[in-house]
Write a protein that holds these residues in place. Sequence first.
Motif, PDB file in Angstrom:
ATOM      1  N   THR B 118       0.810  -1.220   0.000  1.00 29.76           N
ATOM      2  CA  THR B 118       0.000   0.000   0.000  1.00 29.76           C
ATOM      3  C   THR B 118       0.844   1.270   0.000  1.00 29.76           C
ATOM      4  OG1 THR B 118      -1.703  -1.174   1.243  1.00 29.76           O
ATOM      5  CG2 THR B 118      -1.854   1.216   1.196  1.00 29.76           C
ATOM      6  N   GLY B 119       1.953   1.254   0.714  1.00 31.91           N
ATOM      7  CA  GLY B 119       2.820   2.431   0.811  1.00 31.91           C
ATOM      8  C   GLY B 119       3.499   2.785  -0.495  1.00 31.91           C
ATOM      9  N   TYR B 120       3.387   1.967  -1.488  1.00 35.70           N
ATOM     10  CA  TYR B 120       3.919   2.226  -2.818  1.00 35.70           C
ATOM     11  C   TYR B 120       2.787   2.420  -3.820  1.00 35.70           C
ATOM     12  CZ  TYR B 120       6.259   1.450  -7.289  1.00 35.70           C
ATOM     13  OH  TYR B 120       6.710   1.603  -8.573  1.00 35.70           O
ATOM     14  N   VAL B 121       1.728   1.639  -3.657  1.00 36.31           N
ATOM     15  CA  VAL B 121       0.663   1.571  -4.662  1.00 36.31           C
ATOM     16  C   VAL B 121      -0.051   2.901  -4.872  1.00 36.31           C
ATOM     17  CG1 VAL B 121      -1.628   0.578  -5.129  1.00 36.31           C
ATOM     18  CG2 VAL B 121       0.268  -0.896  -4.490  1.00 36.31           C
ATOM     19  N   LYS B 122      -0.294   3.633  -3.776  1.00 37.86           N
ATOM     20  CA  LYS B 122      -1.054   4.869  -3.937  1.00 37.86           C
ATOM     21  C   LYS B 122      -0.317   5.835  -4.863  1.00 37.86           C
ATOM     22  CE  LYS B 122      -2.065   6.857  -0.068  1.00 37.86           C
ATOM     23  NZ  LYS B 122      -1.028   7.905   0.040  1.00 37.86           N
ATOM     24  N   GLY B 123       0.989   5.996  -4.621  1.00 43.88           N
ATOM     25  CA  GLY B 123       1.779   6.890  -5.465  1.00 43.88           C
ATOM     26  C   GLY B 123       1.875   6.356  -6.889  1.00 43.88           C
ATOM     27  N   TRP B 124       2.102   5.057  -6.996  1.00 44.94           N
ATOM     28  CA  TRP B 124       2.205   4.426  -8.316  1.00 44.94           C
ATOM     29  C   TRP B 124       0.924   4.639  -9.115  1.00 44.94           C
ATOM     30  CZ3 TRP B 124      -0.802   0.148  -9.849  1.00 44.94           C
ATOM     31  CH2 TRP B 124      -0.382  -0.514 -11.022  1.00 44.94           C
ATOM     32  N   ALA B 125      -0.216   4.424  -8.495  1.00 47.44           N
ATOM     33  CA  ALA B 125      -1.499   4.570  -9.181  1.00 47.44           C
ATOM     34  C   ALA B 125      -1.751   6.022  -9.586  1.00 47.44           C
ATOM     35  CB  ALA B 125      -2.643   4.072  -8.286  1.00 47.44           C
ATOM     36  N   ALA B 126      -1.395   6.949  -8.715  1.00 47.25           N
ATOM     37  CA  ALA B 126      -1.610   8.363  -9.023  1.00 47.25           C
ATOM     38  C   ALA B 126      -0.772   8.793 -10.217  1.00 47.25           C
ATOM     39  CB  ALA B 126      -1.273   9.223  -7.807  1.00 47.25           C
ATOM     40  N   GLN B 127       0.475   8.312 -10.272  1.00 53.59           N
ATOM     41  CA  GLN B 127       1.326   8.720 -11.384  1.00 53.59           C
ATOM     42  C   GLN B 127       0.885   8.079 -12.695  1.00 53.59           C
ATOM     43  OE1 GLN B 127       5.573   8.294 -10.822  1.00 53.59           O
ATOM     44  NE2 GLN B 127       5.921   9.990 -12.219  1.00 53.59           N
ATOM     45  N   ARG B 128       0.404   6.833 -12.597  1.00 56.50           N
ATOM     46  CA  ARG B 128      -0.121   6.199 -13.815  1.00 56.50           C
ATOM     47  C   ARG B 128      -1.322   6.969 -14.355  1.00 56.50           C
ATOM     48  NH1 ARG B 128      -0.729   0.100 -14.838  1.00 56.50           N
ATOM     49  NH2 ARG B 128      -2.764   0.565 -13.911  1.00 56.50           N
ATOM     50  N   ALA B 129      -2.156   7.444 -13.446  1.00 53.41           N
ATOM     51  CA  ALA B 129      -3.313   8.243 -13.867  1.00 53.41           C
ATOM     52  C   ALA B 129      -2.836   9.527 -14.539  1.00 53.41           C
ATOM     53  CB  ALA B 129      -4.208   8.554 -12.673  1.00 53.41           C
ATOM     54  N   LEU B 130      -1.840  10.157 -13.940  1.00 50.17           N
ATOM     55  CA  LEU B 130      -1.291  11.387 -14.526  1.00 50.17           C
ATOM     56  C   LEU B 130      -0.780  11.143 -15.938  1.00 50.17           C
ATOM     57  CD1 LEU B 130      -0.269  14.427 -13.736  1.00 50.17           C
ATOM     58  CD2 LEU B 130       1.955  13.313 -13.812  1.00 50.17           C
ATOM     59  N   HIS B 131      -0.090  10.027 -16.136  1.00 49.75           N
ATOM     60  CA  HIS B 131       0.482   9.737 -17.451  1.00 49.75           C
ATOM     61  C   HIS B 131      -0.583   9.662 -18.528  1.00 49.75           C
ATOM     62  CE1 HIS B 131       4.515   8.028 -15.767  1.00 49.75           C
ATOM     63  NE2 HIS B 131       4.475   9.344 -15.792  1.00 49.75           N
ATOM     64  N   LEU B 132      -1.800   9.264 -18.132  1.00 51.64           N
ATOM     65  CA  LEU B 132      -2.878   9.171 -19.113  1.00 51.64           C
ATOM     66  C   LEU B 132      -3.377  10.544 -19.548  1.00 51.64           C
ATOM     67  CD1 LEU B 132      -4.651   6.046 -17.629  1.00 51.64           C
ATOM     68  CD2 LEU B 132      -3.554   6.228 -19.865  1.00 51.64           C
ATOM     69  N   LEU B 133      -2.957  11.585 -18.823  1.00 46.97           N
ATOM     70  CA  LEU B 133      -3.342  12.944 -19.212  1.00 46.97           C
ATOM     71  C   LEU B 133      -2.333  13.566 -20.168  1.00 46.97           C
ATOM     72  CD1 LEU B 133      -4.393  14.192 -15.648  1.00 46.97           C
ATOM     73  CD2 LEU B 133      -5.927  13.557 -17.519  1.00 46.97           C
ATOM     74  N   LEU B 134      -1.186  12.912 -20.325  1.00 46.45           N
ATOM     75  CA  LEU B 134      -0.116  13.489 -21.137  1.00 46.45           C
ATOM     76  C   LEU B 134      -0.528  13.704 -22.586  1.00 46.45           C
ATOM     77  CD1 LEU B 134       3.010  11.545 -19.822  1.00 46.45           C
ATOM     78  CD2 LEU B 134       2.763  14.031 -19.887  1.00 46.45           C
ATOM     79  N   GLY B 135      -1.438  12.881 -23.079  1.00 45.08           N
ATOM     80  CA  GLY B 135      -1.854  13.005 -24.473  1.00 45.08           C
ATOM     81  C   GLY B 135      -2.826  14.146 -24.720  1.00 45.08           C
ATOM     82  N   ALA B 136      -3.332  14.734 -23.638  1.00 45.61           N
ATOM     83  CA  ALA B 136      -4.336  15.796 -23.794  1.00 45.61           C
ATOM     84  C   ALA B 136      -3.667  17.110 -24.198  1.00 45.61           C
ATOM     85  CB  ALA B 136      -5.101  15.984 -22.479  1.00 45.61           C
ATOM     86  N   PRO B 137      -4.410  17.969 -24.897  1.00 41.90           N
ATOM     87  CA  PRO B 137      -3.850  19.252 -25.351  1.00 41.90           C
ATOM     88  C   PRO B 137      -3.817  20.273 -24.223  1.00 41.90           C
ATOM     89  CG  PRO B 137      -6.126  19.070 -26.048  1.00 41.90           C
ATOM     90  CD  PRO B 137      -5.788  17.773 -25.380  1.00 41.90           C
ATOM     91  N   VAL B 138      -2.969  19.998 -23.229  1.00 42.80           N
ATOM     92  CA  VAL B 138      -2.934  20.825 -22.025  1.00 42.80           C
ATOM     93  C   VAL B 138      -1.500  21.216 -21.705  1.00 42.80           C
ATOM     94  CG1 VAL B 138      -4.981  19.670 -21.132  1.00 42.80           C
ATOM     95  CG2 VAL B 138      -2.720  18.837 -20.474  1.00 42.80           C
ATOM     96  N   GLN B 139      -1.321  22.191 -20.806  1.00 45.93           N
ATOM     97  CA  GLN B 139       0.029  22.631 -20.481  1.00 45.93           C
ATOM     98  C   GLN B 139       0.523  22.062 -19.165  1.00 45.93           C
ATOM     99  OE1 GLN B 139      -1.091  26.697 -20.671  1.00 45.93           O
ATOM    100  NE2 GLN B 139      -1.170  27.028 -18.457  1.00 45.93           N
ATOM    101  N   GLY B 140      -0.383  21.528 -18.375  1.00 38.63           N
ATOM    102  CA  GLY B 140       0.062  20.969 -17.096  1.00 38.63           C
ATOM    103  C   GLY B 140      -1.065  20.234 -16.402  1.00 38.63           C
ATOM    104  N   ALA B 141      -0.681  19.388 -15.452  1.00 37.38           N
ATOM    105  CA  ALA B 141      -1.693  18.658 -14.690  1.00 37.38           C
ATOM    106  C   ALA B 141      -1.112  18.224 -13.358  1.00 37.38           C
ATOM    107  CB  ALA B 141      -2.200  17.445 -15.464  1.00 37.38           C
ATOM    108  N   ILE B 142      -1.978  18.121 -12.362  1.00 39.04           N
ATOM    109  CA  ILE B 142      -1.598  17.615 -11.031  1.00 39.04           C
ATOM    110  C   ILE B 142      -2.618  16.578 -10.596  1.00 39.04           C
ATOM    111  CG2 ILE B 142      -1.642  18.185  -8.584  1.00 39.04           C
ATOM    112  CD1 ILE B 142      -0.008  20.390  -8.866  1.00 39.04           C
ATOM    113  N   VAL B 143      -2.133  15.432 -10.171  1.00 29.97           N
ATOM    114  CA  VAL B 143      -2.984  14.433  -9.537  1.00 29.97           C
ATOM    115  C   VAL B 143      -2.566  14.367  -8.070  1.00 29.97           C
ATOM    116  CG1 VAL B 143      -3.603  11.986  -9.421  1.00 29.97           C
ATOM    117  CG2 VAL B 143      -3.268  13.082 -11.644  1.00 29.97           C
ATOM    118  N   ASN B 144      -3.512  14.521  -7.163  1.00 34.66           N
ATOM    119  CA  ASN B 144      -3.222  14.464  -5.730  1.00 34.66           C
ATOM    120  C   ASN B 144      -4.027  13.337  -5.117  1.00 34.66           C
ATOM    121  OD1 ASN B 144      -3.211  14.819  -2.888  1.00 34.66           O
ATOM    122  ND2 ASN B 144      -2.807  17.009  -3.098  1.00 34.66           N
TER     123      ASN B 144
END
Lengths: 71, 271
Positions: B118-144
Amino acid sequence: MTGSKITSVTIGSLNDGGNYRSQSIDSMAIPILEQEAMAAQSGNIQSVSGASYTSAGFIQSLQGALTTLGL
Amino acid sequence: MVNVDTLGAPLESNDLILHHAEDVMGTVVTIDVYGPPTVNRELVDPYLSSALASLHHADSVFSLWQADSPMSKLRRGEIDLAKAPVVIGEVLEACQAARELSQGWFDPWALPGGTDPTGYVKGWAAQRALHLLLGAPVQGAIVNAAGDIASFGYPSEGEKFKVGITNPHSPKELTAIVALDGCIATSGSYERGQHLMDPHSGHFCTRVASASVMGPDLGLADALATALAIAGNDLLDVIDELSEFEAFTVSFDQERHWTPGFPLISLAAHE
């Protein structure tokens, strides 16, 4: 820094219990802000990092209150 | 049930396209996407949907609160790794690496109920979610995700993301404001009570009130922050040696310590 809510601002010193390694004074110019100034600065942040909270905890958390910070 | 949709949204800025709060993984994950007002929000929605789906998928695979999640079954020995979703193997491998890098202070295998990443998964999952936003026509994103933050890009032209770190002694206040480079995770016992176990002693124990780790990998930052909270300031040296990772702690006596490269912008005066 701007605004009328700043009551005092000091420059960090080595005696602030700060950096775990000694550094030259020049590199320690991190402003130490009283709470009101800190709150004013909070209006400019995009997110908050803190210990993990549950869904119920989110509502009470600073991250959950982000829209009201700095007001 | 409180409508969390508007909670946790940063102050209105011209460049905030989208704010979303999602109840998942036992907490609330907020996603903020930035781009000029000319961006059509409808173009961004599909990427948001993918990001949210990935969070729910991670939850369904790893949640130890769900008795029939693959991770729960794995822990009970009902399935073996070969029959489990591939991501579990990837995560466990990453946890092994984190255990070594943290000198054993992060150890999902030392926990009483069985392997608990669990102490790894939460961060891992959040960053994976962020990566899925990389393809969007945006300048930045934050997942918390409950205080674990992953980011890319910038909030507005010429600015970096800035985040606050909660004061563990007064969690409705900040102890510091920092420039965010990549990701940051914070660990401590003050929100959920003593839940961090010292793998060397077997006791619930934290040696600092709060530990934050910044770096390019949020899963690893999450694990290192957990290790740092348990081990205390002696582990700052170890994290300092890791290129691209920096750390910051708040002790029980309110003192703060940080690695030389930790990008502090300001500190709050503590009583």
